[in-house]
Scaffold this motif. Sequence first.
Motif, PDB file in Angstrom:
ATOM      1  N   THR A   1      61.261 -19.528 -28.995  1.00  0.00           N
ATOM      2  CA  THR A   1      59.905 -18.968 -28.889  1.00  0.00           C
ATOM      3  C   THR A   1      58.967 -19.787 -29.771  1.00  0.00           C
ATOM      4  O   THR A   1      57.868 -20.174 -29.354  1.00  0.00           O
ATOM      5  N   GLU A   2      59.429 -20.069 -30.964  1.00  0.00           N
ATOM      6  CA  GLU A   2      58.634 -20.856 -31.924  1.00  0.00           C
ATOM      7  C   GLU A   2      58.414 -22.287 -31.372  1.00  0.00           C
ATOM      8  O   GLU A   2      57.297 -22.788 -31.352  1.00  0.00           O
ATOM      9  N   ALA A   3      59.509 -22.898 -30.895  1.00  0.00           N
ATOM     10  CA  ALA A   3      59.421 -24.290 -30.439  1.00  0.00           C
ATOM     11  C   ALA A   3      58.456 -24.448 -29.262  1.00  0.00           C
ATOM     12  O   ALA A   3      57.776 -25.464 -29.146  1.00  0.00           O
ATOM     13  N   PHE A   4      58.407 -23.446 -28.384  1.00  0.00           N
ATOM     14  CA  PHE A   4      57.544 -23.570 -27.194  1.00  0.00           C
ATOM     15  C   PHE A   4      56.177 -22.903 -27.400  1.00  0.00           C
ATOM     16  O   PHE A   4      55.367 -22.899 -26.485  1.00  0.00           O
ATOM     17  N   SER A   5      55.938 -22.360 -28.612  1.00  0.00           N
ATOM     18  CA  SER A   5      54.694 -21.602 -28.812  1.00  0.00           C
ATOM     19  C   SER A   5      53.459 -22.487 -28.717  1.00  0.00           C
ATOM     20  O   SER A   5      52.387 -22.012 -28.376  1.00  0.00           O
ATOM     21  N   THR A   6      53.616 -23.766 -29.020  1.00  0.00           N
ATOM     22  CA  THR A   6      52.425 -24.620 -29.014  1.00  0.00           C
ATOM     23  C   THR A   6      52.513 -25.727 -27.966  1.00  0.00           C
ATOM     24  O   THR A   6      51.713 -26.656 -27.974  1.00  0.00           O
ATOM     25  N   ARG A   7      53.550 -25.634 -27.104  1.00  0.00           N
ATOM     26  CA  ARG A   7      53.732 -26.707 -26.107  1.00  0.00           C
ATOM     27  C   ARG A   7      53.282 -26.270 -24.733  1.00  0.00           C
ATOM     28  O   ARG A   7      53.605 -25.165 -24.308  1.00  0.00           O
ATOM     29  N   ASP A   8      52.579 -27.138 -24.052  1.00  0.00           N
ATOM     30  CA  ASP A   8      52.276 -26.866 -22.644  1.00  0.00           C
ATOM     31  C   ASP A   8      53.381 -27.500 -21.830  1.00  0.00           C
ATOM     32  O   ASP A   8      53.516 -28.720 -21.817  1.00  0.00           O
TER      33      ASP A   8
ATOM     34  N   PRO B   1      56.827 -22.869 -15.331  1.00  0.00           N
ATOM     35  CA  PRO B   1      56.556 -23.398 -16.675  1.00  0.00           C
ATOM     36  C   PRO B   1      55.372 -22.690 -17.341  1.00  0.00           C
ATOM     37  O   PRO B   1      55.334 -22.547 -18.557  1.00  0.00           O
ATOM     38  N   LYS B   2      54.441 -22.212 -16.519  1.00  0.00           N
ATOM     39  CA  LYS B   2      53.255 -21.542 -17.070  1.00  0.00           C
ATOM     40  C   LYS B   2      53.612 -20.236 -17.769  1.00  0.00           C
ATOM     41  O   LYS B   2      52.894 -19.769 -18.639  1.00  0.00           O
ATOM     42  N   ARG B   3      54.702 -19.618 -17.305  1.00  0.00           N
ATOM     43  CA  ARG B   3      55.068 -18.315 -17.882  1.00  0.00           C
ATOM     44  C   ARG B   3      56.209 -18.420 -18.895  1.00  0.00           C
ATOM     45  O   ARG B   3      56.665 -17.416 -19.420  1.00  0.00           O
ATOM     46  N   LEU B   4      56.684 -19.638 -19.162  1.00  0.00           N
ATOM     47  CA  LEU B   4      57.850 -19.799 -20.038  1.00  0.00           C
ATOM     48  C   LEU B   4      57.618 -19.190 -21.420  1.00  0.00           C
ATOM     49  O   LEU B   4      58.450 -18.447 -21.933  1.00  0.00           O
ATOM     50  N   ARG B   5      56.461 -19.498 -22.004  1.00  0.00           N
ATOM     51  CA  ARG B   5      56.187 -19.023 -23.369  1.00  0.00           C
ATOM     52  C   ARG B   5      56.227 -17.492 -23.417  1.00  0.00           C
ATOM     53  O   ARG B   5      56.895 -16.906 -24.263  1.00  0.00           O
ATOM     54  N   ALA B   6      55.527 -16.863 -22.482  1.00  0.00           N
ATOM     55  CA  ALA B   6      55.490 -15.392 -22.462  1.00  0.00           C
ATOM     56  C   ALA B   6      56.885 -14.821 -22.217  1.00  0.00           C
ATOM     57  O   ALA B   6      57.266 -13.804 -22.806  1.00  0.00           O
ATOM     58  N   LEU B   7      57.666 -15.503 -21.377  1.00  0.00           N
ATOM     59  CA  LEU B   7      59.021 -14.997 -21.090  1.00  0.00           C
ATOM     60  C   LEU B   7      59.882 -15.049 -22.353  1.00  0.00           C
ATOM     61  O   LEU B   7      60.611 -14.096 -22.657  1.00  0.00           O
TER      62      LEU B   7
END
Length: 296
Positions: free
Chosen positions: A226-233, A184-190
């Motif tokens: 990408t947008e939806a997860f850009s600000t979510r931890d 989950p920590k790398r999801l945004r970058a992926l």
Amino acid sequence: MRPNSVSSDLPVKPDLRALPPGLHFVSTPIGAARDITLRALDVLAAADVLVAEDTRTLRHLMEIHGIALAGRSVIAYHDHSGPGALQRLLGLIGEGKSVAYASEAGTPLISDPGFELSRAVAAAGMPMTAAPGPCAAICALTVSGLPSDRFLFAGFPPAAQGARREFLAGLAGVQATLIFYESPKRLRALLVEMARCLGPDRAAVVCRELTKRFEEVSRGSLANLTEAFSTRDVKGEVVVLVDRAPPQTASEADIESALDAALTSMSVKDAATFVSQTMGVARKIAYQIALTRPKG
Ligand code: SAM
């Protein structure tokens, strides 16, 4: 349901009849403990030897389902346990013991240990079975809404940015739904990297915490996600799926050379099917061109 498509003798209590000698892989839940199969419980109840990637997890699972250890210890094993540990397990199977193996969660070998063991047992010509069951990749594919006729399980992408880009670029043209595991920590970058390497408009799905309380399935283009997860931890476990590449606009020369290569080992029909699937061109067109090519 077709008659005889499943075995009808499904006891509610574990079946303690002796298991045949050999290695028996056991799939275990990826979240909901009740996803264990009756057959998996039978194997765990009856095996002479219990082996696990994580001995505590297996003991806990057996406890939840009321399967007694009955004096058996649980041996720890994973693919890096070394040749001594592998030989020990082969020795036990060679002595006629039934050995059950479970990885920490889901199906062994699927981004989990078990391959070295499977390979060694196959090479030794020893018996081997699997009690199939939960697998996050298949569970995610089932609920993704993406085509399931052809899929490629790509496992965990490399963590380093350069290697990950190369890895994704190598998958960009694949004519199959792509399935990835990711932390989950790398999801945004992926997702950012996927939008870049696979194209922002490709349909994709993020499946989080499958079979668990906070299960969530998010669908959209790679740009949307990408947008939806850009600000979510994000917490928990995730599977990312990406739709196949849009059909390529291959030139006639490209199709001809792919067909020439395929025709060296395939019939005209098979070569046309192969080229149509790998290059994303209509089969009829590939077949017509194949008929004009010299047979290799
Ligand atoms: N052998 C397992 C299987 O059959 O799916 C996979 C083990 S792998 C070490 C763990 C990864 O599987 C996680 O990082 C995640 O990508 C995926 N995963 C496992 N359980 C999951 C779940 N409940 N929901 C979403 N992804 C899951």
